[in-house]
Motif scaffolding. Structure first.
Motif, PDB file in Angstrom:
ATOM      1  N   ILE A  16      43.270  31.152  51.866  1.00 45.32           N
ATOM      2  CA  ILE A  16      41.953  31.116  50.808  1.00 45.32           C
ATOM      3  C   ILE A  16      41.588  29.536  50.713  1.00 45.32           C
ATOM      4  CG2 ILE A  16      41.994  31.602  48.169  1.00 45.32           C
ATOM      5  CD1 ILE A  16      43.468  33.659  48.399  1.00 45.32           C
ATOM      6  N   LEU A  17      42.982  29.029  50.453  1.00 43.13           N
ATOM      7  CA  LEU A  17      42.401  26.910  50.823  1.00 43.13           C
ATOM      8  C   LEU A  17      41.717  26.661  51.476  1.00 43.13           C
ATOM      9  CD1 LEU A  17      46.017  25.924  49.104  1.00 43.13           C
ATOM     10  CD2 LEU A  17      44.310  26.201  48.449  1.00 43.13           C
ATOM     11  N   GLY A  18      42.044  27.428  52.804  1.00 45.09           N
ATOM     12  CA  GLY A  18      41.111  26.690  53.760  1.00 45.09           C
ATOM     13  C   GLY A  18      39.561  27.633  53.447  1.00 45.09           C
ATOM     14  N   PHE A  19      39.317  28.527  53.083  1.00 47.05           N
ATOM     15  CA  PHE A  19      38.055  28.936  52.715  1.00 47.05           C
ATOM     16  C   PHE A  19      37.184  27.738  51.530  1.00 47.05           C
ATOM     17  CE2 PHE A  19      39.223  33.716  52.914  1.00 47.05           C
ATOM     18  CZ  PHE A  19      39.284  33.787  54.385  1.00 47.05           C
ATOM     19  N   CYS A  20      37.747  28.058  50.447  1.00 41.87           N
ATOM     20  CA  CYS A  20      38.002  26.356  50.079  1.00 41.87           C
ATOM     21  C   CYS A  20      37.426  25.204  50.354  1.00 41.87           C
ATOM     22  CB  CYS A  20      38.865  26.617  49.312  1.00 41.87           C
ATOM     23  SG  CYS A  20      39.355  27.573  47.520  1.00 41.87           S
ATOM     24  N   ALA A  21      38.066  24.854  51.762  1.00 40.33           N
ATOM     25  CA  ALA A  21      37.560  23.373  51.935  1.00 40.33           C
ATOM     26  C   ALA A  21      36.305  23.357  53.158  1.00 40.33           C
ATOM     27  CB  ALA A  21      39.248  23.410  52.959  1.00 40.33           C
TER      28      ALA A  21
END
Length: 265
Positions: A155-160
């Motif tokens: 999910i943090l990858g999606f945000c980034a």
């Protein structure tokens, strides 16, 4: 796709029984529970996800229904059979279900223009707002972070990726509503991940690189979200000498930064 624009389309012609009491009942003494769980809940969950996907497409869902659907999905995160449905669909779950509940939509835009004080109070106030899709979407995100920690890095990858795409886009193509939703998501996760040093460092890095710059944004609602994020990260950021002069030192200061008509509180 993106946030709905203009007046909402007619409401969907359905009523939703989320069966949330079912999830919260102690059924452990019932022998056929596992079979019932395996056959019943995943199908209900799939139907809920389809309905929530319609919201991303711009179809209006009444706030109460929207909130209840999100709360049902939150409850399902801890159920093994339901997580088997959610895990392979983590990307659409984040972009099509969670973010539309968080980003700045046409209803927010109308309220921001009519009464920015009420907008800030509703979105960033301390009161418990019942039947709020935004609170329910935030809770769903936090439930995944608490109970499915291995998925949080994804999910943090999606945000980034979303924040970097925003930064690369030309000004006319920047999706301010999407960025506000991502910043709100990261701010909501701040408390949940602070015990995980690796994930917390990664999250804070994203907020520092993409959030602080919005303190001076010409987009009012994006500036408001950046100031709210600063309050979530205040202790960490004020300990950093380079950030201390940039972060609003108090709630009074950041409310003035958000909008001149907002009184300090």
């Amino acid at each position: 796709g993106g946030p709905a624009q203009g007046p909402p389309p007619p409401s969907l012609p359905y009523k939703v029984d989320t069966s949330r009491p079912f999830l919260r009942t102690n059924w452990t003494r019932l022998v056929p529970f596992q079979a019932l769980l395996a056959s019943y809940l995943p199908d209900v969950l799939r139907s809920a996800l389809v309905a929530l996907g319609r919201r991303f497409e711009g179809v209006h869902i009444p706030p109460k229904v929207h909130s209840e659907l999100l709360e049902f999905v939150s409850d399902a995160v801890c159920v093994r059979q339901c997580w088997a449905v959610l895990k392979p669909e983590l990307m659409p779950l984040f972009y099509h279900v969670i973010l539309p509940g968080l980003w700045f939509d046409s209803h927010d835009a109308a309220l921001w223009e009519e009464d920015p004080v009420e907008y800030i109070t509703r979105k960033y106030g301390d009161q418990d707002e019942t039947q709020s899709p935004r609170s329910a979407a935030s809770n769903l995100l936090c439930e995944i972070a608490r109970h499915r920690t291995k998925s949080l890095g994804t999910i943090l990858g999606f945000c980034a990726s979303s924040l970097e795409a925003y930064a690369r886009a030309e000004d006319p193509d920047k999706n301010h509503c999407m960025k506000e939703g991502v910043l709100y998501a990261l701010g909501s996760l701040r408390i949940v991940v602070r015990g995980n040093r690796k994930l917390s460092t990664r999250l804070m890095d994203l907020l520092e690189r993409h959030g602080i710059q919005e303190f001076v944004s010409e987009v009012g609602h994006l500036r408001a979200c950046a100031c709210w994020v600063a309050m979530q990260c205040k202790k960490a950021w004020t300990r950093d000498e380079q950030l201390r002069s940039t972060v609003p030192p108090s709630r009074t200061k950041w409310t003035r930064l958000v909008h001149p008509s907002i009184p300090p509180y």
